[in-house]
Design a protein around this motif. Structure first.
Motif, PDB file in Angstrom:
ATOM      1  N   GLN A 616      22.809  12.049  10.757  1.00 32.65           N
ATOM      2  CA  GLN A 616      21.523  11.557  11.248  1.00 32.65           C
ATOM      3  C   GLN A 616      20.366  12.171  10.462  1.00 32.65           C
ATOM      4  OE1 GLN A 616      20.920  12.253  15.404  1.00 32.65           O
ATOM      5  NE2 GLN A 616      18.928  11.218  15.463  1.00 32.65           N
ATOM      6  N   ALA A 617      20.434  13.498  10.185  1.00 30.29           N
ATOM      7  CA  ALA A 617      19.376  14.179   9.436  1.00 30.29           C
ATOM      8  C   ALA A 617      19.296  13.663   8.007  1.00 30.29           C
ATOM      9  CB  ALA A 617      19.627  15.684   9.446  1.00 30.29           C
ATOM     10  N   LEU A 618      20.441  13.415   7.393  1.00 28.27           N
ATOM     11  CA  LEU A 618      20.464  12.917   6.017  1.00 28.27           C
ATOM     12  C   LEU A 618      19.890  11.500   5.933  1.00 28.27           C
ATOM     13  CD1 LEU A 618      23.962  14.313   5.048  1.00 28.27           C
ATOM     14  CD2 LEU A 618      21.782  15.004   4.036  1.00 28.27           C
ATOM     15  N   HIS A 619      20.238  10.647   6.896  1.00 28.71           N
ATOM     16  CA  HIS A 619      19.664   9.296   6.928  1.00 28.71           C
ATOM     17  C   HIS A 619      18.145   9.356   7.108  1.00 28.71           C
ATOM     18  CE1 HIS A 619      22.938   6.490   6.567  1.00 28.71           C
ATOM     19  NE2 HIS A 619      23.663   7.103   7.505  1.00 28.71           N
ATOM     20  N   SER A 620      17.682  10.276   7.952  1.00 28.83           N
ATOM     21  CA  SER A 620      16.246  10.424   8.180  1.00 28.83           C
ATOM     22  C   SER A 620      15.534  10.853   6.898  1.00 28.83           C
ATOM     23  CB  SER A 620      16.003  11.454   9.293  1.00 28.83           C
ATOM     24  OG  SER A 620      14.637  11.678   9.490  1.00 28.83           O
ATOM     25  N   ALA A 621      16.156  11.770   6.168  1.00 26.11           N
ATOM     26  CA  ALA A 621      15.563  12.226   4.909  1.00 26.11           C
ATOM     27  C   ALA A 621      15.487  11.081   3.899  1.00 26.11           C
ATOM     28  CB  ALA A 621      16.379  13.387   4.337  1.00 26.11           C
ATOM     29  N   LEU A 622      16.549  10.300   3.804  1.00 28.41           N
ATOM     30  CA  LEU A 622      16.553   9.166   2.872  1.00 28.41           C
ATOM     31  C   LEU A 622      15.499   8.132   3.256  1.00 28.41           C
ATOM     32  CD1 LEU A 622      20.421   8.755   2.419  1.00 28.41           C
ATOM     33  CD2 LEU A 622      18.769   9.511   0.685  1.00 28.41           C
ATOM     34  N   HIS A 623      15.323   7.930   4.552  1.00 23.10           N
ATOM     35  CA  HIS A 623      14.277   7.014   5.009  1.00 23.10           C
ATOM     36  C   HIS A 623      12.891   7.529   4.595  1.00 23.10           C
ATOM     37  CE1 HIS A 623      12.050   4.228   7.543  1.00 23.10           C
ATOM     38  NE2 HIS A 623      11.410   5.266   8.075  1.00 23.10           N
ATOM     39  N   THR A 624      12.705   8.854   4.671  1.00 25.52           N
ATOM     40  CA  THR A 624      11.424   9.456   4.264  1.00 25.52           C
ATOM     41  C   THR A 624      11.159   9.217   2.789  1.00 25.52           C
ATOM     42  OG1 THR A 624      11.615  11.175   5.960  1.00 25.52           O
ATOM     43  CG2 THR A 624      10.155  11.631   4.102  1.00 25.52           C
ATOM     44  N   PHE A 625      12.186   9.381   1.946  1.00 21.70           N
ATOM     45  CA  PHE A 625      12.007   9.148   0.508  1.00 21.70           C
ATOM     46  C   PHE A 625      11.657   7.677   0.240  1.00 21.70           C
ATOM     47  CE2 PHE A 625      15.403  12.638   0.263  1.00 21.70           C
ATOM     48  CZ  PHE A 625      14.451  13.629   0.371  1.00 21.70           C
ATOM     49  N   ASP A 626      12.273   6.777   0.983  1.00 17.15           N
ATOM     50  CA  ASP A 626      11.950   5.347   0.839  1.00 17.15           C
ATOM     51  C   ASP A 626      10.481   5.091   1.200  1.00 17.15           C
ATOM     52  OD1 ASP A 626      14.535   4.819   0.093  1.00 17.15           O
ATOM     53  OD2 ASP A 626      15.190   4.166   2.090  1.00 17.15           O
ATOM     54  N   MET A 627      10.023   5.766   2.244  1.00 17.23           N
ATOM     55  CA  MET A 627       8.636   5.585   2.678  1.00 17.23           C
ATOM     56  C   MET A 627       7.671   6.088   1.605  1.00 17.23           C
ATOM     57  SD  MET A 627       6.829   7.117   6.117  1.00 17.23           S
ATOM     58  CE  MET A 627       7.188   8.814   5.635  1.00 17.23           C
ATOM     59  N   ILE A 628       7.955   7.254   1.037  1.00 13.02           N
ATOM     60  CA  ILE A 628       7.095   7.793  -0.025  1.00 13.02           C
ATOM     61  C   ILE A 628       7.077   6.836  -1.219  1.00 13.02           C
ATOM     62  CG2 ILE A 628       6.830   9.672  -1.703  1.00 13.02           C
ATOM     63  CD1 ILE A 628       8.052  11.566   0.376  1.00 13.02           C
ATOM     64  N   SER A 630       7.679   3.677  -1.267  1.00 13.49           N
ATOM     65  CA  SER A 630       7.009   2.421  -0.931  1.00 13.49           C
ATOM     66  C   SER A 630       5.495   2.552  -1.081  1.00 13.49           C
ATOM     67  CB  SER A 630       7.373   2.015   0.500  1.00 13.49           C
ATOM     68  OG  SER A 630       6.641   0.890   0.910  1.00 13.49           O
ATOM     69  N   VAL A 631       4.928   3.644  -0.556  1.00 15.82           N
ATOM     70  CA  VAL A 631       3.481   3.849  -0.665  1.00 15.82           C
ATOM     71  C   VAL A 631       3.090   4.044  -2.126  1.00 15.82           C
ATOM     72  CG1 VAL A 631       1.543   5.324   0.009  1.00 15.82           C
ATOM     73  CG2 VAL A 631       3.371   4.843   1.653  1.00 15.82           C
ATOM     74  N   LEU A 632       3.891   4.813  -2.861  1.00 15.80           N
ATOM     75  CA  LEU A 632       3.610   5.052  -4.275  1.00 15.80           C
ATOM     76  C   LEU A 632       3.635   3.750  -5.066  1.00 15.80           C
ATOM     77  CD1 LEU A 632       3.089   7.173  -6.464  1.00 15.80           C
ATOM     78  CD2 LEU A 632       5.561   7.470  -6.678  1.00 15.80           C
ATOM     79  N   ALA A 633       4.621   2.904  -4.785  1.00 14.89           N
ATOM     80  CA  ALA A 633       4.716   1.609  -5.483  1.00 14.89           C
ATOM     81  C   ALA A 633       3.514   0.733  -5.158  1.00 14.89           C
ATOM     82  CB  ALA A 633       6.012   0.908  -5.077  1.00 14.89           C
ATOM     83  N   ARG A 634       3.071   0.761  -3.909  1.00 12.91           N
ATOM     84  CA  ARG A 634       1.907  -0.037  -3.505  1.00 12.91           C
ATOM     85  C   ARG A 634       0.655   0.426  -4.252  1.00 12.91           C
ATOM     86  NH1 ARG A 634      -0.449  -4.531  -2.704  1.00 12.91           N
ATOM     87  NH2 ARG A 634      -2.049  -4.573  -1.077  1.00 12.91           N
ATOM     88  N   ILE A 635       0.503   1.733  -4.426  1.00 13.57           N
ATOM     89  CA  ILE A 635      -0.659   2.264  -5.156  1.00 13.57           C
ATOM     90  C   ILE A 635      -0.610   1.818  -6.612  1.00 13.57           C
ATOM     91  CG2 ILE A 635      -1.756   4.390  -5.985  1.00 13.57           C
ATOM     92  CD1 ILE A 635      -0.841   5.727  -3.364  1.00 13.57           C
ATOM     93  N   GLU A 636       0.562   1.889  -7.215  1.00 13.68           N
ATOM     94  CA  GLU A 636       0.711   1.480  -8.617  1.00 13.68           C
ATOM     95  C   GLU A 636       0.369  -0.006  -8.784  1.00 13.68           C
ATOM     96  OE1 GLU A 636       4.210   4.656  -9.923  1.00 13.68           O
ATOM     97  OE2 GLU A 636       4.741   2.666  -9.179  1.00 13.68           O
ATOM     98  N   GLU A 637       0.771  -0.819  -7.820  1.00 15.51           N
ATOM     99  CA  GLU A 637       0.434  -2.252  -7.870  1.00 15.51           C
ATOM    100  C   GLU A 637      -1.074  -2.459  -7.774  1.00 15.51           C
ATOM    101  OE1 GLU A 637       2.524  -4.163  -4.743  1.00 15.51           O
ATOM    102  OE2 GLU A 637       4.523  -3.794  -5.588  1.00 15.51           O
ATOM    103  N   LEU A 638      -1.731  -1.703  -6.876  1.00 16.59           N
ATOM    104  CA  LEU A 638      -3.183  -1.830  -6.716  1.00 16.59           C
ATOM    105  C   LEU A 638      -3.914  -1.420  -7.986  1.00 16.59           C
ATOM    106  CD1 LEU A 638      -3.566  -0.385  -3.085  1.00 16.59           C
ATOM    107  CD2 LEU A 638      -4.093  -2.729  -3.811  1.00 16.59           C
ATOM    108  N   ILE A 639      -3.448  -0.368  -8.612  1.00 22.97           N
ATOM    109  CA  ILE A 639      -4.079   0.094  -9.857  1.00 22.97           C
ATOM    110  C   ILE A 639      -3.957  -0.983 -10.931  1.00 22.97           C
ATOM    111  CG2 ILE A 639      -3.887   1.779 -11.732  1.00 22.97           C
ATOM    112  CD1 ILE A 639      -3.042   3.852  -9.612  1.00 22.97           C
TER     113      ILE A 639
END
Length: 645
Positions: A616-628, A630-639
């Motif tokens: 459960q902890a490992l899945h949560s960590a992987l979900h966190t990396f996906d979230m980071i 996703s936001v990073l990719a969105r910023i790159e698209e905006l730029i």
């Protein structure tokens, strides 16, 4: 037959005196009859010894009794009282011919008398009370003082309460008999009384205080009654000194004033100690919660005493900033005015509004804050929850009186304006009590709101450099974003949160502490708020206007923050995916091995987790990396979109 033999064996055998003298064996009784007989013989011998020593001392000159006379009088007199011959002792004590003996030696009878008075149900209570009162009238005050203070020392809370209630009035009477020599004795008595009160449990709830379940409030009332005549004496002397003419004999006046200062000093020490304990450790109830609060009354009385003995409440509260005049006496400044006591006083004045009618209104809110922050710093540096709560309350009350955006940046050059936020961070992050953590965050934000724009800017710089806590850093970054948003509003332009001045601050924000190897989970709060800030800047600031300077600095931000972050996400994801695969394989094979996942908080490893919890902890960590990501990719698209406009 066995019962008869058993009964006979407990009785004393009759043996003639001649047989005893010849070494015959005497069987001792093992029953209550013999004990009563022994007690009666002991009491009779003691009474006989007391009568003999008193008769012998009657023929001696005043106060010329030997040590042996004192010892016999003490032992025999105490034994008589303990064995129930109080009536005979009372007769001896009241005899006119024995008054000089009683004056010199009577105080030695105090211990058994006080024990009887504390028990209350003893049949000899009236006689013992009469003896006790006569001793108070007859014996020398200094010896009575010693005897009473010795009997004040108790350990059981119930006995402490009863002892204080019984002995404070007699102690007061004895001290008043000492005249001008009573200051040091009063100090000794007050110190003993406060030490005893400190052993009692404190009432914390409304019901405990209202019902006085520990009799603590009763003791507080007794203490105020005890010091009242001495306070009145000092107040009377102060008024007389004000009325005296300049032409009064200065030598005599100085000698008299020295004695007054000593008495005043002892009362000041009592007030300072009371402010520290119990008043700093109890939570006073508001009148709306408890209309008649004994503890609130006690606090009010302490402040009234301070005013009566010539202390300015405002001067004491503002003592950290005001240069006090040199006061004659043996106490140094910090001993005379302990910092914790002054902090407690400030809390009573600003939070509970005690003595508000004596507090001048000429002091500005900023000046009061400047003084109170010294008290706040002290309270928030402690670990006791009562002191932390009072520190937060005092800081909040001091801040709400200050206008938003009015505190200048030069205040940050004062050490306490930087140490208090550090102490607040400790409350917000490690205090075990949820209410205090929540309150700490609220007061932290309130303090930020009071700074002007330059002060906010410098404060944010300092906190990013020193906080060493991802959650706090994330909170500061969120505040930076809010200040930038305000600055970008029409008509709100300022030099600190846009343009050239903003860039150094953004460089401290948009960076990974350890580059690609940064622990992304540990720094998650900071990273997410940094990404949100960067996303806001890219959306809000036009390339053509570049009000924040973000577009000029973007290539550096990509190198120092965005690219390392993407590398870090990929590295972390690969590591955690491998750990997840290993854990799932271990679970399938049901191998009884140690957990492959090491979970740590604050550098300390937590106990091993079950395979299910690990997964459960490992899945949560992987979900966190996906979230980071996703936001990073969105910023790159905006730029990219903005660059192509």
């Amino acid at each position: 037959m066995l019962f008869l033999l058993s009964t006979l064996s407990t009785l004393t055998c009759d043996v003639s005196p001649s047989t005893a003298s010849q070494g015959g064996t005497i069987l001792r009784s093992r029953g209550p009859l013999h004990e009563d007989n022994t007690r009666m013989k002991t009491a009779g011998m003691a009474l006989e010894q007391l009568s003999e020593v008193v008769q012998r001392c009657q023929a001696l000159p005043d106060d010329s009794y030997t040590t042996e006379d004192h010892n016999i009088f003490t032992v025999a007199g105490r034994t008589c009282i303990e064995e129930g011959n109080s009536a005979q002792v009372l007769s001896i004590v009241l005899d006119e011919k024995n008054q000089e003996i009683v004056r010199c030696m009577g105080w030695n009878l105090l211990p058994p008398l006080i024990q009887v008075l504390l028990k209350k149900e003893d049949k000899n209570l009236p006689q013992c009370l009469a003896i006790f009162n006569h001793l108070l009238e007859t014996c020398r005050p200094k010896e009575l003082l010693i005897g009473l203070l010795e009997q004040l020392e108790q350990d059981d809370p119930d006995t402490i309460v009863e002892s204080l209630h019984l002995l404070l009035k007699p102690l007061q009477k004895v001290l008043l008999c000492l005249g001008g020599r009573k200051a040091s004795s009063l100090g000794m008595a007050l110190s003993s009384v406060l030490d005893q009160v400190a052993k009692l449990p404190l009432p914390h709830t409304k019901e405990q205080e209202e019902d006085d379940v520990f009799s603590f409030c009763r003791c507080c009332t007794d203490m105020i009654d005890f010091v009242r005549p001495f306070v009145q004496e000092v107040r009377h002397n102060l008024l007389n000194n004000e009325m005296q003419s300049e032409t009064t004999n200065r030598t005599v006046g100085r000698q008299g004033k020295d004695k007054e200062d000593e008495l005043r000093t002892e009362l000041l020490k009592f007030c300072m100690k009371s402010l520290s304990h119990p008043l700093l450790e109890v939570h006073l109830k508001d009148p709306d919660t408890l209309a008649l609060s004994p503890l609130r009354t006690f606090a009010t009385e302490i402040l009234n005493i301070l005013g009566s003995i010539g202390e300015s409440i405002a001067g004491l509260v503002h003592q950290p900033l005001l240069k006090r005049k040199q006061v004659p006496g043996f106490l140094e400044e910090e001993v005379r005015y302990p910092k914790e006591s002054l902090a407690s006083l400030a809390h009573l004045v600003f939070v509970h509004h005690l003595a508000a009618d004596t507090f001048p209104t000429v002091f500005s809110p900023v000046f009061s804050l400047r003084c109170n922050i010294e008290h706040v710093s002290l309270l928030l540096s402690r670990t006791e929850e009562s002191k932390l709560q009072k520190g937060l309350e005092l800081y909040e009350k001091s801040l709400v009186r200050v206008e938003d955006g009015s505190l200048r940046a030069d205040l940050l050059e004062i050490k306490t304006f930087l140490t208090v936020p550090q102490n607040l961070i400790k409350v917000m992050t490690i205090c075990p009590k949820h209410e205090l953590r929540t309150k700490g965050l609220k007061v932290f934000q309130l303090s930020i709101d009071k700074f002007n724009t330059e002060a906010k800017y410098r404060f944010f710089q300092y906190m990013l450099k020193t906080s060493n806590h991802s959650g706090v850093e994330g909170y500061i970054i969120k505040n930076i974003k809010n200040q930038i948003d305000i600055a970008l509003q029409p008509g709100n332009s300022n030099v600190w949160f846009e343009g050239v001045q903003l860039m150094p601050l953004l460089r401290k924000v948009l960076i990974l502490p350890d580059g690609p190897e940064t622990d992304l989970l540990q720094y998650l709060d900071r990273i997410m708020e940094s990404l949100n800030l960067l996303r806001y800047l890219v959306i809000r600031d036009k390339v053509t206007e570049n009000q924040t300077g973000i577009w000029t600095e973007l290539y550096k931000i990509e190198d120092t923050f965005m690219k390392p972050l993407r590398v870090g996400v990929n590295m972390s994801r690969a590591h955690y995916e491998r750990e997840l695969q290993n854990t799932m394989e271990a679970k399938k094979s049901k191998a009884k091995e140690e957990s492959v996942l090491s979970v740590s908080v604050g550098g300390e490893e937590l106990p091993s987790m079950t395979p299910e919890s690990q997964i459960q902890a490992l899945h949560s960590a992987l979900h966190t990396f996906d979230m980071i990501e996703s936001v990073l990719a969105r910023i790159e698209e905006l730029i990219e979109v903005k660059d192509n406009l």
